[in-house]
Write a protein that holds these residues in place. Structure first.
Motif, PDB file in Angstrom:
ATOM      1  N   TRP A   1      23.194  71.369  27.964  1.00  0.00           N
ATOM      2  CA  TRP A   1      22.861  72.194  26.801  1.00  0.00           C
ATOM      3  C   TRP A   1      24.115  72.557  26.013  1.00  0.00           C
ATOM      4  O   TRP A   1      24.133  72.481  24.778  1.00  0.00           O
ATOM      5  CB  TRP A   1      22.140  73.462  27.276  1.00  0.00           C
ATOM      6  CG  TRP A   1      21.976  74.494  26.209  1.00  0.00           C
ATOM      7  CD1 TRP A   1      21.067  74.495  25.182  1.00  0.00           C
ATOM      8  CD2 TRP A   1      22.764  75.684  26.043  1.00  0.00           C
ATOM      9  NE1 TRP A   1      21.236  75.607  24.399  1.00  0.00           N
ATOM     10  CE2 TRP A   1      22.259  76.366  24.905  1.00  0.00           C
ATOM     11  CE3 TRP A   1      23.817  76.251  26.761  1.00  0.00           C
ATOM     12  CZ2 TRP A   1      22.804  77.564  24.467  1.00  0.00           C
ATOM     13  CZ3 TRP A   1      24.352  77.451  26.314  1.00  0.00           C
ATOM     14  CH2 TRP A   1      23.846  78.096  25.190  1.00  0.00           C
ATOM     15  N   MET A   2      25.177  72.947  26.696  1.00  0.00           N
ATOM     16  CA  MET A   2      26.410  73.326  26.012  1.00  0.00           C
ATOM     17  C   MET A   2      27.017  72.145  25.265  1.00  0.00           C
ATOM     18  O   MET A   2      27.484  72.285  24.123  1.00  0.00           O
ATOM     19  CB  MET A   2      27.415  73.884  27.023  1.00  0.00           C
ATOM     20  CG  MET A   2      27.047  75.241  27.591  1.00  0.00           C
ATOM     21  SD  MET A   2      28.196  75.784  28.898  1.00  0.00           S
ATOM     22  CE  MET A   2      29.731  75.922  27.976  1.00  0.00           C
ATOM     23  N   ALA A   3      26.984  70.976  25.871  1.00  0.00           N
ATOM     24  CA  ALA A   3      27.532  69.787  25.209  1.00  0.00           C
ATOM     25  C   ALA A   3      26.759  69.476  23.932  1.00  0.00           C
ATOM     26  O   ALA A   3      27.349  69.192  22.882  1.00  0.00           O
ATOM     27  CB  ALA A   3      27.493  68.596  26.160  1.00  0.00           C
ATOM     28  N   GLY A   4      25.429  69.536  24.013  1.00  0.00           N
ATOM     29  CA  GLY A   4      24.612  69.270  22.835  1.00  0.00           C
ATOM     30  C   GLY A   4      24.795  70.309  21.751  1.00  0.00           C
ATOM     31  O   GLY A   4      24.834  69.989  20.554  1.00  0.00           O
ATOM     32  N   THR A   5      24.948  71.572  22.147  1.00  0.00           N
ATOM     33  CA  THR A   5      25.116  72.655  21.179  1.00  0.00           C
ATOM     34  C   THR A   5      26.412  72.508  20.407  1.00  0.00           C
ATOM     35  O   THR A   5      26.451  72.614  19.170  1.00  0.00           O
ATOM     36  CB  THR A   5      25.093  74.018  21.896  1.00  0.00           C
ATOM     37  OG1 THR A   5      23.835  74.178  22.568  1.00  0.00           O
ATOM     38  CG2 THR A   5      25.274  75.153  20.902  1.00  0.00           C
ATOM     39  N   VAL A   6      27.495  72.254  21.113  1.00  0.00           N
ATOM     40  CA  VAL A   6      28.799  72.091  20.469  1.00  0.00           C
ATOM     41  C   VAL A   6      28.769  70.930  19.486  1.00  0.00           C
ATOM     42  O   VAL A   6      29.257  71.028  18.348  1.00  0.00           O
ATOM     43  CB  VAL A   6      29.892  71.865  21.538  1.00  0.00           C
ATOM     44  CG1 VAL A   6      31.186  71.397  20.887  1.00  0.00           C
ATOM     45  CG2 VAL A   6      30.127  73.142  22.329  1.00  0.00           C
ATOM     46  N   SER A   7      28.163  69.835  19.888  1.00  0.00           N
ATOM     47  CA  SER A   7      28.105  68.659  19.028  1.00  0.00           C
ATOM     48  C   SER A   7      27.257  68.919  17.782  1.00  0.00           C
ATOM     49  O   SER A   7      27.597  68.488  16.677  1.00  0.00           O
ATOM     50  CB  SER A   7      27.541  67.475  19.816  1.00  0.00           C
ATOM     51  OG  SER A   7      27.512  66.312  19.026  1.00  0.00           O
ATOM     52  N   LEU A   8      26.139  69.648  17.950  1.00  0.00           N
ATOM     53  CA  LEU A   8      25.260  69.939  16.811  1.00  0.00           C
ATOM     54  C   LEU A   8      25.962  70.781  15.758  1.00  0.00           C
ATOM     55  O   LEU A   8      25.860  70.507  14.555  1.00  0.00           O
ATOM     56  CB  LEU A   8      24.001  70.666  17.308  1.00  0.00           C
ATOM     57  CG  LEU A   8      22.829  69.812  17.775  1.00  0.00           C
ATOM     58  CD1 LEU A   8      21.732  70.706  18.344  1.00  0.00           C
ATOM     59  CD2 LEU A   8      22.286  68.960  16.639  1.00  0.00           C
ATOM     60  N   VAL A   9      26.665  71.820  16.199  1.00  0.00           N
ATOM     61  CA  VAL A   9      27.377  72.672  15.241  1.00  0.00           C
ATOM     62  C   VAL A   9      28.380  71.843  14.446  1.00  0.00           C
ATOM     63  O   VAL A   9      28.481  71.955  13.214  1.00  0.00           O
ATOM     64  CB  VAL A   9      28.094  73.830  15.973  1.00  0.00           C
ATOM     65  CG1 VAL A   9      28.998  74.580  15.002  1.00  0.00           C
ATOM     66  CG2 VAL A   9      27.081  74.784  16.579  1.00  0.00           C
ATOM     67  N   GLY A  10      29.110  70.975  15.136  1.00  0.00           N
ATOM     68  CA  GLY A  10      30.067  70.116  14.460  1.00  0.00           C
ATOM     69  C   GLY A  10      29.413  69.193  13.455  1.00  0.00           C
ATOM     70  O   GLY A  10      29.921  68.997  12.345  1.00  0.00           O
ATOM     71  N   ASP A  11      28.259  68.628  13.823  1.00  0.00           N
ATOM     72  CA  ASP A  11      27.563  67.716  12.917  1.00  0.00           C
ATOM     73  C   ASP A  11      27.136  68.409  11.626  1.00  0.00           C
ATOM     74  O   ASP A  11      27.297  67.870  10.526  1.00  0.00           O
ATOM     75  CB  ASP A  11      26.330  67.127  13.610  1.00  0.00           C
ATOM     76  CG  ASP A  11      26.692  66.066  14.629  1.00  0.00           C
ATOM     77  OD1 ASP A  11      27.851  65.613  14.637  1.00  0.00           O
ATOM     78  OD2 ASP A  11      25.818  65.697  15.440  1.00  0.00           O
ATOM     79  N   TRP A  12      26.564  69.620  11.755  1.00  0.00           N
ATOM     80  CA  TRP A  12      26.079  70.319  10.560  1.00  0.00           C
ATOM     81  C   TRP A  12      27.217  70.711   9.633  1.00  0.00           C
ATOM     82  O   TRP A  12      27.115  70.559   8.408  1.00  0.00           O
ATOM     83  CB  TRP A  12      25.274  71.557  10.962  1.00  0.00           C
ATOM     84  CG  TRP A  12      23.929  71.278  11.548  1.00  0.00           C
ATOM     85  CD1 TRP A  12      23.433  71.719  12.752  1.00  0.00           C
ATOM     86  CD2 TRP A  12      22.883  70.480  10.982  1.00  0.00           C
ATOM     87  NE1 TRP A  12      22.167  71.253  12.962  1.00  0.00           N
ATOM     88  CE2 TRP A  12      21.798  70.488  11.888  1.00  0.00           C
ATOM     89  CE3 TRP A  12      22.749  69.758   9.807  1.00  0.00           C
ATOM     90  CZ2 TRP A  12      20.611  69.815  11.655  1.00  0.00           C
ATOM     91  CZ3 TRP A  12      21.557  69.075   9.563  1.00  0.00           C
ATOM     92  CH2 TRP A  12      20.511  69.112  10.476  1.00  0.00           C
ATOM     93  N   LEU A  13      28.309  71.214  10.194  1.00  0.00           N
ATOM     94  CA  LEU A  13      29.395  71.659   9.314  1.00  0.00           C
ATOM     95  C   LEU A  13      30.072  70.470   8.633  1.00  0.00           C
ATOM     96  O   LEU A  13      30.498  70.562   7.477  1.00  0.00           O
ATOM     97  CB  LEU A  13      30.396  72.534  10.073  1.00  0.00           C
ATOM     98  CG  LEU A  13      31.238  71.943  11.205  1.00  0.00           C
ATOM     99  CD1 LEU A  13      32.542  71.377  10.662  1.00  0.00           C
ATOM    100  CD2 LEU A  13      31.550  73.033  12.232  1.00  0.00           C
ATOM    101  N   ALA A  14      30.162  69.337   9.335  1.00  0.00           N
ATOM    102  CA  ALA A  14      30.745  68.145   8.711  1.00  0.00           C
ATOM    103  C   ALA A  14      29.828  67.597   7.621  1.00  0.00           C
ATOM    104  O   ALA A  14      30.302  67.089   6.599  1.00  0.00           O
ATOM    105  CB  ALA A  14      31.012  67.072   9.762  1.00  0.00           C
TER     106      ALA A  14
END
Length: 423
Positions: free
Chosen positions: A15-28
């Motif tokens: 869950w933590m790995a997916g969450t970190v990646s999602l935040v990065g995707d949206w801001l980029a």
């Protein structure tokens, strides 16, 4: 719900790995879209960025599902983010140079690798919790998507004000962090896995169609599993048509001031609903391994009713917000219920391929729904009529899927369902 994260360390890491990646995707995404407009690309360049983010994901889903059924999911969850991080660093260099075309190409390539994450994560999740906890686990994942959407977009707006490069560099760091978190997972090799039938990259690609056909045949012979694979489709086609209505209504009526502000508010409220719906489903079905079809019917009907009623309440902004919230609740609940059913019913050796079929069919029908709505707009249909048609198409599709009975499997020798070991 937070207790599940505490008790299941492997699920917590996933869950933590997916969450970190999602935040990065949206801001980029915000930063890259802003760059496209700042360099005079206009709407076409913006659409190009959107297409680069989504089309490779859909087109490569079948291959991604095959890979998730053949290789250790842990290695995929570690290796793919590292490759994405490398391409994201290259994106930062292109953004710094103002090379918009190169940036779009790099986004396209990076998005292609994103396609491999969905089936790998879906297949891995069922190994990290007990069967009665699948619904709750998926509710956490769905609720997290809602939160990261808002947080990532907001953070992306702040960082984009400093220029696109800082936001893209943060996105690259998020991939490295996600890979580090996933590296702590144990081996997640598919149960009952078989040796690849052909060696080399081209041999694996050639093996995808028959392998996908085999998985589809397995699902066709099992109505509950078939429904789990395709139950997002009716809501997706209705949602695609409704998405056009939301954008046009915000542009034409601007119920909350400027058109852009109105669209942002409506989409944010709908995003909030995608988090609240799964939370409610988790509470209603607490302790149940199988929540039952009534909840699935209710989620779909709420979605269809919201799509149909959205344009009808156009003169009343508060009702618009209420309909948008209900729309998100219905869609989010549908996603959680069908995803949990798929993870519960699919054989471990097939879940990657079945997840990819789910992903591909959902993305495709959403785009088809949006295209159909656009054609209706060109033919001078009203937004009320488009919403009603979207709801009708979704409802008819849902009824047809619900009434479907078992068919002969398309392929013999499909592996049976084996219980997945829990970590």
């Amino acid at each position: 719900m937070l207790d599940l994260l505490r008790r299941r360390p492997a699920f917590r890491r996933l869950w933590m790995a997916g969450t970190v990646s999602l935040v990065g995707d949206w801001l980029a995404f915000v930063a890259v879209s802003r760059l496209a407009l700042d360099h005079g690309g206009g709407a076409l360049a913006l659409v190009g960025i959107l297409a680069a983010h989504s089309l490779p994901h859909a087109c490569l889903s079948p291959i991604a599902g095959f890979v998730a059924d053949r290789f250790d999911r842990r290695r995929l969850l570690v290796g793919i983010p590292l490759v994405q991080a490398a391409f994201t660093l290259a994106m930062a260099l292109a953004a710094a140079a103002g090379a918009l075309v190169s940036l779009q190409v790099l986004v396209l390539v990076r998005s292609a690798f994103t396609a491999f994450m969905v089936p790998a994560e879906t297949a891995a999740l069922r190994h990290t919790v007990e069967p009665p906890e699948l619904l709750q686990a998926n509710a956490i994942v769905s609720g997290t998507w809602s939160v990261t959407f808002v947080a990532g977009m907001a953070l992306g707006g702040v960082l984009a004000a400093l220029g696109p490069v800082p936001a893209i560099l943060v996105d690259a760091c998020s991939f490295f962090l996600a890979a580090g978190l996933a590296s702590g997972l144990p081996s997640l090799r598919p149960e009952g896995e078989r040796e690849p039938r052909a060696a080399g990259v081209w041999g694996l690609v050639r093996a995808v169609p028959p392998e996908l056909w085999e998985a589809l045949g397995h699902a066709r012979a099992r109505p509950a599993l078939f429904r789990a694979v395709f139950s997002k489709v009716p809501c997706a086609v209705a949602g695609g048509m409704g998405w056009v209505s939301v954008n046009l209504l915000a542009d034409q009526a601007a119920p909350f001031g400027a058109a852009a502000v109105s669209l942002g508010i409506l989409q944010s409220v709908r995003g909030l609903g995608t988090g609240l719906g799964p939370l409610g489903i988790s509470l209603l079905a607490r302790g149940k391994e199988e929540p039952g079809r009534p909840l699935e019917h209710a989620a779909a009907l709420v979605t269809f009713a919201s799509v149909a009623g959205f344009a009808l309440v156009r003169p009343w902004p508060l009702l618009l917000l209420g309909i948008a919230l209900l729309w998100g609740i219905g869609g989010g609940s549908n996603w959680v219920l069908t995803s949990a059913s798929l993870q519960r019913l699919a054989p471990d050796v097939m879940i990657g391929r079945l997840s990819s079929i789910d992903d591909l069919s959902t993305t495709t029908t959403m785009v088809v729904g949006a295209l159909l709505a656009a054609l209706l707009v060109e033919a001078s249909f009203s937004l009320v009529a488009i919403g009603a048609m979207g709801a009708a198409v979704g409802l008819v599709s849902w009824i047809a899927l619900s009434l479907r009975r078992a068919e002969a499997p398309l392929s013999s020798g499909a592996p049976g369902v084996a219980p997945a070991p829990r970590i």
